[in-house]
Design an enzyme around this catalytic site. Structure first.
Site, PDB file in Angstrom:
ATOM      1  N   SER A  30       0.834  -1.208   0.000  1.00 44.44           N
ATOM      2  CA  SER A  30       0.000   0.000   0.000  1.00 44.44           C
ATOM      3  C   SER A  30       0.867   1.256   0.000  1.00 44.44           C
ATOM      4  CB  SER A  30      -0.929   0.012   1.221  1.00 44.44           C
ATOM      5  OG  SER A  30      -0.189  -0.133   2.417  1.00 44.44           O
ATOM      6  N   ASN A 117      -2.246  -2.140  13.487  1.00 44.70           N
ATOM      7  CA  ASN A 117      -3.709  -2.016  13.475  1.00 44.70           C
ATOM      8  C   ASN A 117      -4.190  -0.762  14.203  1.00 44.70           C
ATOM      9  OD1 ASN A 117      -3.409  -4.400  12.198  1.00 44.70           O
ATOM     10  ND2 ASN A 117      -4.338  -5.674  13.795  1.00 44.70           N
ATOM     11  N   HIS A 163     -39.925  21.774 -10.984  1.00 40.46           N
ATOM     12  CA  HIS A 163     -40.018  20.884 -12.156  1.00 40.46           C
ATOM     13  C   HIS A 163     -39.343  21.521 -13.376  1.00 40.46           C
ATOM     14  CE1 HIS A 163     -43.185  18.692  -9.890  1.00 40.46           C
ATOM     15  NE2 HIS A 163     -43.510  19.916  -9.508  1.00 40.46           N
ATOM     16  N   SER A 284     -14.244  24.238 -28.850  1.00 35.61           N
ATOM     17  CA  SER A 284     -14.434  22.976 -29.562  1.00 35.61           C
ATOM     18  C   SER A 284     -13.349  22.853 -30.621  1.00 35.61           C
ATOM     19  CB  SER A 284     -15.806  22.969 -30.216  1.00 35.61           C
ATOM     20  OG  SER A 284     -15.835  22.069 -31.304  1.00 35.61           O
ATOM     21  N   LYS A 290     -17.937  27.654 -30.601  1.00 39.94           N
ATOM     22  CA  LYS A 290     -18.296  27.098 -29.300  1.00 39.94           C
ATOM     23  C   LYS A 290     -17.513  27.672 -28.129  1.00 39.94           C
ATOM     24  CE  LYS A 290     -20.872  24.292 -28.409  1.00 39.94           C
ATOM     25  NZ  LYS A 290     -20.841  22.836 -28.497  1.00 39.94           N
ATOM     26  N   ASN A 292     -17.652  26.282 -24.276  1.00 35.42           N
ATOM     27  CA  ASN A 292     -18.326  25.229 -23.502  1.00 35.42           C
ATOM     28  C   ASN A 292     -18.079  25.350 -21.994  1.00 35.42           C
ATOM     29  OD1 ASN A 292     -19.320  24.009 -25.843  1.00 35.42           O
ATOM     30  ND2 ASN A 292     -17.437  22.825 -26.112  1.00 35.42           N
ATOM     31  N   GLU A 297     -19.405  20.978 -15.979  1.00 33.55           N
ATOM     32  CA  GLU A 297     -19.735  19.612 -16.420  1.00 33.55           C
ATOM     33  C   GLU A 297     -18.865  18.589 -15.703  1.00 33.55           C
ATOM     34  OE1 GLU A 297     -21.233  19.805 -20.975  1.00 33.55           O
ATOM     35  OE2 GLU A 297     -19.226  20.560 -20.631  1.00 33.55           O
ATOM     36  N   TYR A 324      -9.423  -6.226  13.080  1.00 36.35           N
ATOM     37  CA  TYR A 324      -8.764  -5.778  11.863  1.00 36.35           C
ATOM     38  C   TYR A 324      -8.751  -6.894  10.826  1.00 36.35           C
ATOM     39  CZ  TYR A 324      -5.443  -4.090   8.456  1.00 36.35           C
ATOM     40  OH  TYR A 324      -4.869  -3.710   7.277  1.00 36.35           O
ATOM     41  N   LYS A 332      -8.003   3.610   2.142  1.00 34.57           N
ATOM     42  CA  LYS A 332      -7.203   4.815   1.876  1.00 34.57           C
ATOM     43  C   LYS A 332      -7.356   5.383   0.472  1.00 34.57           C
ATOM     44  CE  LYS A 332      -4.148   2.616   4.209  1.00 34.57           C
ATOM     45  NZ  LYS A 332      -5.048   2.047   5.252  1.00 34.57           N
TER      46      LYS A 332
HETATM   47  N1  ARG Z   1      -1.266  -1.222   5.507  1.00 28.09           N
HETATM   48  C1  ARG Z   1      -2.224  -1.666   6.457  1.00 28.09           C
HETATM   49  C2  ARG Z   1      -3.541  -0.917   6.253  1.00 28.09           C
HETATM   50  O1  ARG Z   1      -3.536   0.034   5.591  1.00 28.09           O
HETATM   51  C3  ARG Z   1      -1.735  -1.407   7.841  1.00 28.09           C
HETATM   52  C4  ARG Z   1      -2.209  -2.371   8.861  1.00 28.09           C
HETATM   53  C5  ARG Z   1      -1.678  -3.707   8.555  1.00 28.09           C
HETATM   54  N2  ARG Z   1      -1.891  -4.607   9.592  1.00 28.09           N
HETATM   55  C6  ARG Z   1      -1.702  -5.934   9.436  1.00 28.09           C
HETATM   56  N3  ARG Z   1      -1.866  -6.652  10.435  1.00 28.09           N
HETATM   57  N4  ARG Z   1      -1.354  -6.433   8.279  1.00 28.09           N
HETATM   58  O2  ARG Z   1      -4.564  -1.280   6.746  1.00 28.09           O
END
Ligand code: ARG
Length: 467
Positions: A30, A117, A163, A284, A290, A292, A297, A324, A332
């Site tokens: 991540s 966690n 309406h 355009s 045009k 726009n 939008e 968890y 995220k």
């Molecule tokens: N990268 C993990 C998340 O965003 C962090 C927590 C990971 N915890 C674990 N026990 N693998 O949730």
């Protein structure tokens, strides 16, 4: 690092005999997006380290080197010289690993009485707390743009629609201040959500709390949290605050989208109610004439995207057992994307409004067709003691008569009107005028100029705008 850790290359590698497959590293990482939490991760780690020192779990020298090491890392990440490593999964382990490489054994003590966690819950809460403030600021800027236009155009009339059919005349400023109210509610909603974001999760550890002698109140004080979370299992499983935050973002983007729809309509030749500055329109590639309204939008279009983020996280959380689960890592990207989208939309909206002008002549002209003062005649008859339903029917007859003759209400003579009700007198003509109609709507929250002026003053006071 122990030999086992070296073999697997992981901070958690003690029990593993084999290296993680490259495909697994790529699938589970991540760091490519959660690096954005680095400031908050470091802030949280520093507070945690201070608590460990106060509680005697690390000594003062160790604390000093942890703080210095974290400061260096923060600087390197900010400057762009930090090497993020996907095989270290996430921001928490990337920082911890480099810290340990820099300062040795003290770095290995930082994770005492902590789990990723509760750490990730802390990071997101700290991050969202800051972002709520940013959003509040941007929402205020948009509110200011509406107030500015409402003040500039005060007195201008336009058709109010239901309406999308002409309904009753209103003041343009009344219409604009409706958006002031909507974005005001968005600010309130965010402030309310911030209360639930602002709860300190650290010390919940993996899920069950810890047997080590931590002081959670101290960490809360260090990080300026007014409260600590009550249940370690709930805390490590909980993403309600993120869901709520995404709902706040979605509502903001929906409000922007409704506004955007009006800007698109109003800038069309059919309406010609607004002129958006050239700088804020696009052309355009084939049609030379045009101009726009692409910005509104796109704002409207992005409402789908932000709503998608909310629905995505709702579905991620659905059916997750306590506590968890790795699924939660999916929070995220939704948070980041929705936030980036809403912030960009708000800031371009403030610019766009400041660079647009309303065609008040055209708006006034549009109030002439469409029998928009019909309700005013009914109210006139009610004031003369006719029951409303009867008045509604009488005026319906007047409108039908005008339609047959292809004329407007204002073109009727007194005799013609009296043919429908003897209660109608010369003063009916005050009621039939657009200005008279608008200014008769003195009910609280109504469109009479007196009420709108009060509303405008109230808004200006709320945002401390000096006239
Ligand atoms: N990268 C993990 C998340 O965003 C962090 C927590 C990971 N915890 C674990 N026990 N693998 O949730």
């Amino acid at each position: 690092m122990t030999d086992k850790q070296k073999k697997s290359g992981k901070l958690w590698g003690g029990r593993f005999a084999e290296q993680t497959a490259a495909s697994v590293e790529a699938f589970t990482e991540s760091i490519s997006y959660d690096w954005r939490l680095y400031r908050h991760d470091i802030l949280g780690s520093k507070a945690h380290a201070r608590m460990l020192a106060k509680q005697g779990m690390i000594n003062d020298d160790e604390l000093t080197s942890i703080i210095q090491g974290l400061d260096e890392i923060e600087k390197e990440i900010t400057e762009g010289s930090f090497q993020f490593r996907p095989e270290l999964e996430d921001i928490h382990m990337n920082i911890e690993k480099v810290l340990t490489d820099k300062i040795g054994a003290a770095g290995e003590k930082l994770h005492t009485a902590r789990s990723r966690n509760d750490q990730v819950a802390l990071d997101i809460r700290l991050f969202l707390r800051d972002e709520s403030k940013m959003l509040d600021h941007l929402l205020q800027e948009v509110q200011r743009s509406f107030i500015y236009q409402a003040r500039t155009c005060l007195g201008a009339v336009m058709p109010g629609y239901t309406h999308l059919q002409r309904a009753q005349p209103v003041l343009l400023s009344h219409h604009l201040l409706a958006y002031y109210e909507m974005f005001g509610r968005d600010r309130e909603r965010l402030a309310d959500c911030a209360k639930r974001i602002n709860v300190m999760p650290l010390g919940s550890a993996a899920l069950a709390g810890t047997g080590l002698p931590i002081d959670r109140e101290f960490v809360a004080l260090e990080l300026d949290f007014p409260a600590i979370s009550a249940n370690s299992m709930d805390t490590t499983a909980d993403r309600d605050f993120a869901l709520e935050f995404l709902f706040c973002l979605t509502t903001i983007q929906l409000h922007l989208s409704r506004m955007a729809e009006e800007l698109v309509l109003w800038s069309s030749k059919e309406f010609e109610f607004i002129n958006i500055g050239d700088k804020y329109c696009t052309g355009s590639s084939i049609m030379p004439q045009k101009k726009n309204p692409d910005i509104p939008e796109l704002i409207r279009g992005k409402a789908g995207r932000v709503t998608g983020s909310l629905v995505s996280l709702l579905m991620t959380v659905k059916g997750l057992p306590l506590t968890y689960n790795r699924d939660l890592q999916e929070d995220k990207e939704q948070i980041f994307d929705a936030l980036d989208t809403v912030k960009a939309s708000l800031s371009i909206t403030a610019e766009l409004l400041a660079n647009s002008s309303f065609n008040t002549k055209q708006m006034r002209a549009a109030t002439y067709g469409g029998f928009m003062t019909a309700t005013d005649i009914a109210d006139y008859l009610v004031k003369k003691n006719m029951p409303f339903r009867q008045a509604h029917s009488v005026v319906g007859g007047i409108v039908a008569h005008c339609q047959q003759r292809n004329i407007e209400l204002t073109e009727l003579t007194l005799q013609e009107l009296q043919g429908f009700s003897q209660l109608i007198k010369e003063d009916i003509f005050d009621v039939l005028s657009v200005q008279g109609s608008v200014n008769s709507r003195l009910s609280q929250g109504g469109t009479a100029e007196k009420r709108v002026t009060e509303a405008l003053q109230r808004a200006e006071q709320q945002l401390e705008i000096v006239q």
